[in-house]
Design an enzyme around this catalytic site. Structure first.
Site, short mmCIF file in Angstrom:
data_model
loop_
_atom_site.label_atom_id
_atom_site.label_comp_id
_atom_site.label_asym_id
_atom_site.label_seq_id
_atom_site.Cartn_x
_atom_site.Cartn_y
_atom_site.Cartn_z
N HIS A 225 -1.38 -36.72 -35.28
CA HIS A 225 -0.18 -35.95 -34.94
C HIS A 225 -0.12 -34.66 -35.74
O HIS A 225 0.51 -33.70 -35.33
CB HIS A 225 1.06 -36.83 -35.09
N GLU A 467 -0.66 -45.63 -21.86
CA GLU A 467 -1.55 -45.21 -22.95
C GLU A 467 -2.22 -46.40 -23.63
O GLU A 467 -2.90 -46.24 -24.64
CB GLU A 467 -0.79 -44.35 -23.96
N ASP A 491 -3.67 -41.75 -27.09
CA ASP A 491 -3.72 -43.16 -27.46
C ASP A 491 -4.68 -43.94 -26.57
O ASP A 491 -5.33 -44.88 -27.03
CB ASP A 491 -2.32 -43.78 -27.38
N CYS A 538 -0.01 -36.22 -20.16
CA CYS A 538 0.56 -35.43 -21.25
C CYS A 538 -0.23 -35.53 -22.55
O CYS A 538 0.19 -35.00 -23.57
CB CYS A 538 2.02 -35.81 -21.48
C1 PEP Z 1 -0.65 -39.69 -26.07
O1 PEP Z 1 -0.88 -40.75 -26.67
O2 PEP Z 1 -1.49 -39.14 -25.34
C2 PEP Z 1 0.65 -39.03 -26.21
C3 PEP Z 1 0.96 -37.99 -25.49
O3 PEP Z 1 1.49 -39.52 -27.16
P1 PEP Z 1 1.36 -39.22 -28.74
O4 PEP Z 1 0.26 -38.22 -28.92
O5 PEP Z 1 2.66 -38.73 -29.21
O6 PEP Z 1 1.01 -40.56 -29.27
MG MG Z 2 0.78 -41.81 -27.53
#
Ligand code: PEP
Ligand code: MG
Length: 614
Positions: A225, A467, A491, A538
Site C-alpha cells: 500500500h 480478490e 490481492d 480496480c
Molecule cells: C486490490 O487488491 O487489487 C485492491 C484494489 O485492493 P487493495 O490494493 O486496497 O488491497
Molecule cells: Mg485488495
C-alpha cells in the site's frame, strides 16, 4: 515492476538500461568518478532529481544543515555533550556485561569507547563544524558513514564486521544529538527526496505533498500500500532496493527513476542533464495528453468504456476530475484511519464521503468499506499480533468482528448516499456467508436510519471485491446477491501465487501477467457477462499501460485506475479497435509464462502507442 533489486556501478556515460550488477562496496574511493546505480522495483513513474532526506531504520532524519558562524562554539559543545553521554552509556553497558558475564565479553564495549573517544574522530568532526559549518548531526552522519565504507571494503572479514560497531556508535550519537529535535516527515519546509529503510502506508499517506518529490525504500514490494499511495501522490517512487542507506548522507543529490526502478547516487553532470531531459519529456507528454480530458473513453471503433479513478483521500477527486475520470471506482476508506489521532467518528466518515460525492456529482462513487489489517494499520489498539496478517483478521473479517466500527461506517455511507451516485462495496469477501453477513449489517443500519427518520438511498448499489481465488471459483453463487463486482488484482495475485505483495524477495512471482491470474480474471469477466452483472477492475493492473489492450480484448469495459494513469489509459483505449485487442488477448493467453506475456504485450503497446512505451 517485476525486477529484482540489485546494485550496479555505471560509468557516467553508460546508458541507464545497461546497468550491470556488482557489489556496492566496490564504489568506495571512486571519488565520484562513477555513478552509483541501484536497481529496485519501480512503483510510481516519473523522474525526480533533488536533495535527499535520509531516514534510517530508526527513523532519524539527517538533513544537511549549516550552522551560523556565531553558533559554532555552542554546536561544538552540543557535540561534546553527545560524545560524553554516549560514552557514559557505553561504559555502563561495559560494566554491566563485565559483572554478569566477565571481562572477556565486555571487550567489545571497550573497543566502542576507544573509537568514540579517538581524538582523530573528534578533530574531523570539529573541522566539519568549524570550517564547513555543518551541523553536528550531519557531520557525525557523514563522517561515520565514510568510516563504515572503509571498514566494509576491507578483505579481512573480522575487520569488515567492525563496520557494524561504527554504525552502532553513530546511532547512539545521533540519538543524543537529535533527541527531542527529531522532526516529523509531515513538517518539511523545503523540497526533498525521501530515502528510508521502510515507510508504513500511514507514513507515506502523511508525507507532505508540497515538499516530498519522490521516495525510495530499502524494503517493500510492488503491491504494497506504500507503493499504491506513492502512485496516488503522483511522485516517482522505487521500493525494495535492499540496503543502501549507509552509502548516502542527507543533502546529497540523487536521481529517482520511477520508470525503470533506478536510484542514481552521486550523479555526474551528464547523468543529471540526461534525466532532466527525461523529466521534461514526461511533462510534455502529460501536457499533450491533457487534450484527451473531455473526450469520451471509448475504443477507436466506438465501443463505450468507463475510466474511473482510485482514491485514498477526498482531495484526489480533483485530480481525477482534472484528468477526465468518469467517477470514482474505488475509494479506499481505511486511509481515514491511517495517521488519525483519534478514532474517526461517524461525522468524520460522513464529511469525507459527502465531500467526495458533492464534488463528483453525476459519476459513480464506489465507497469501499474498511480494509484495515495486514500491512495497513489495525485500528484496534489491543489487537493481537498476527503471524500472517494477510491471511488473518483483515478487511471484511475485521469489520464483521468489530460491529460498532462497521456500523459507524455504514451509517455514514448511507447518510451520504443522498448526495450523489454512491455505491457501497465490501472488500476481500471469500465466502457467500460473509457477503450475507455484511449485507445484514447494512440492512440493520437502513432500518435504524428509517426509524430515526434520516434520509438515505434505499437502493444504493451493493458490490463486492473479487480478490480471493475462492470468490472467483464460486462467483456464480455471489452474483445473485450483488449489483456489481470489482476485481482486485493486487490481492488476487498474492492469494493465487502465495506471494506476499509487500515482500521484495518474491517480486519476480508477483505479476498480474501470471497465466493463473489471467485465467482467473477471464473467469470473472465471462461469468459476469453471462449473468449480466457489471464488472470493473480496480487493482494496479488496470492502470498499467502494459495490460490495457489485453484487458479490453478479454472483455473488460470498466477500468478504475490511479488518477495519474487516467490520461495514458484513455489514450490507448482511443487508439485501438476491439478486434485488435481480441487478437492480442487470444495470443497472450496462449503463452506460458508471465515474462513472455509481458514482453509480448509491451511489443504490442509499442506498436500502437510508441510514446507511451517506457
Ligand atoms: C486490490 O487488491 O487489487 C485492491 C484494489 O485492493 P487493495 O490494493 O486496497 O488491497
Ligand atoms: Mg485488495
Amino acid at each position: 515492476m517485476d525486477e529484482q533489486a540489485a546494485w550496479s556501478i555505471a560509468e557516467p556515460t553508460r546508458n541507464k538500461h545497461s546497468a550491470r550488477s556488482c557489489d556496492p562496496n566496490n564504489a568506495i574511493g571512486l571519488g565520484g568518478a562513477y555513478v552509483l546505480q541501484l536497481q529496485g522495483i519501480a512503483v510510481s513513474p516519473g523522474v525526480a532529481i533533488g536533495e535527499t532526506l535520509v531516514i534510517d531504520s530508526e527513523g532519524f532524519r539527517i538533513p544537511r544543515r549549516f550552522v551560523v558562524r556565531d553558533a559554532v562554539e555552542d554546536e561544538l559543545e552540543r557535540l561534546d555533550r553527545a560524545i560524553e553521554l554516549t560514552g557514559s552509556q557505553i561504559d555502563e553497558n561495559r560494566q554491566a556485561v563485565a559483572r554478569e558475564l566477565g571481562d572477556q565479553y565486555a571487550g567489545i564495549f571497550s573497543a566502542h569507547l576507544q573509537m568514540l573517544r579517538d581524538p582523530h574522530l573528534r578533530e574531523e568532526l570539529e573541522e566539519m563544524i568549524r570550517d564547513r559549518h555543518y551541523s553536528p548531526e550531519y557531520a557525525v552522519s557523514r563522517t561515520m558513514r565514510r568510516y563504515v565504507k572503509v571498514f566494509e571494503a576491507l578483505e579481512n572479514s573480522y575487520l569488515s564486521q567492525r563496520a557494524h560497531d561504527i554504525i552502532d556508535i553513530e546511532k547512539r550519537l545521533l540519538r543524543h544529538l537529535l533527541g527531542h529535535r527529531r522532526e516529523e516527515l509531515s513538517q518539511l519546509t523545503s523540497p526533498v527526496l525521501v530515502l528510508a529503510h521502510d515507510l508504513t502506508p500511514s507514513e507515506t499517506a502523511n508525507l507532505d505533498r508540497r515538499f516530498v518529490q519522490g521516495f525510495v525504500t530499502e524494503l517493500g514490494g510492488p503491491g504494497s500500500h506504500t507503493a499504491i499511495v506513492a502512485e496516488g501522490l503522483g511522485i516517482p517512487a522505487v521500493v525494495g532496493t535492499g540496503p543502501f542507506l549507509t552509502d548516502v548522507s542527507g543533502g546529497e543529490v540523487v536521481i529517482i527513476d520511477g520508470d525503470q526502478g533506478l536510484v542514481i547516487l552521486r550523479p555526474d553532470e551528464e547523468t543529471i542533464a540526461r534525466y532532466r531531459h527525461e523529466a521534461e519529456e514526461h511533462r510534455s507528454l502529460a501536457a499533450r495528453l491533457e487534450s484527451l480530458r473531455d473526450l469520451p473513453a471509448e475504443t477507436a471503433d466506438g465501443v463505450p468504456l468507463q475510466i474511473l479513478g482510485n482514491i485514498e483521500f477526498p482531495y484526489e477527486v480533483e485530480q481525477c476530475a482534472q484528468r477526465g475520470a468518469d467517477g470514482i471506482g474505488l475509494y479506499r476508506t481505511e486511509f481515514l484511519y491511517l495517521g488519525a489521532k483519534i478514532e474517526p467518528t461517524e461525522e468524520i466518515h460522513y464529511e469525507a464521503y459527502a465531500a467526495v460525492l458533492r464534488e463528483v456529482r453525476d459519476g459513480p462513487v464506489v465507497i469501499r468499506t474498511l480494509d484495515l489489517g495486514a500491512d495497513k494499520m489495525n485500528w484496534e489498539p489491543d489487537s493481537r499480533e498476527e503471524k500472517n496478517p494477510f491471511l488473518g483478521v483483515r478487511s471484511i473479517r475485521l469489520s464483521l468482528r468489530d460491529l460498532p466500527l462497521f456500523r459507524t461506517q455504514l451509517r455514514a455511507i448511507l447518510r451520504a448516499s443522498t448526495l450523489g451516485n454512491a455505491r457501497v462495496m465490501f472488500p476481500m469477501v471469500s465466502t457467500v456467508k460473509e457477503l450475507r453477513q455484511a449485507r445484514m449489517v447494512l440492512a440493520d443500519m437502513m432500518e435504524d436510519l428509517e426509524d430515526e427518520g434520516v434520509n438515505f438511498n434505499r437502493d444504493i448499489p451493493i458490490g463486492m471485491m473479487v480478490e480471493v481465488p475462492s470468490a472467483v471459483l464460486t462467483l456464480d453463487d455471489f452474483l445473485g446477491e450483488v449489483d456489481f463486482v470489482s476485481i482486485g488484482t493486487n490481492d488476487l495475485v498474492q492469494y493465487t501465487l502465495a506471494v506476499d505483495r509487500t515482500n521484495k524477495d518474491v517480486v519476480s512471482l508477483y505479476s498480474p501477467a501470471q497465466p493463473a491470474v489471467l485465467r482467473l480474471i477471464e473467469m470473472v469477466l465471462q461469468t459476469c457477462e453471462q449473468r449480466n452483472v457489471p464488472v470493473n477492475l480496480c487493482g494496479q493492473m488496470s492502470g498499467s499501460t502494459t495490460y490495457t489492450m489485453l484487458l479490453l480484448g478479454m472483455g473488460l469495459r470498466n477500468f478504475s485506475v490511479t488518477p495519474s494513469a487516467i490520461p495514458e489509459i484513455k489514450k490507448i483505449c482511443r487508439s485501438v479497435t476491439m478486434s485488435q485487442c481480441r487478437e492480442v488477448a487470444e495470443h497472450a493467453l496462449s503463452l506460458e509464462s508471465a515474462d513472455e506475456i509481458k514482453h509480448y504485450l509491451r511489443q504490442e503497446l509499442r506498436a500502437v502507442c510508441p510514446e507511451l512505451y517506457v
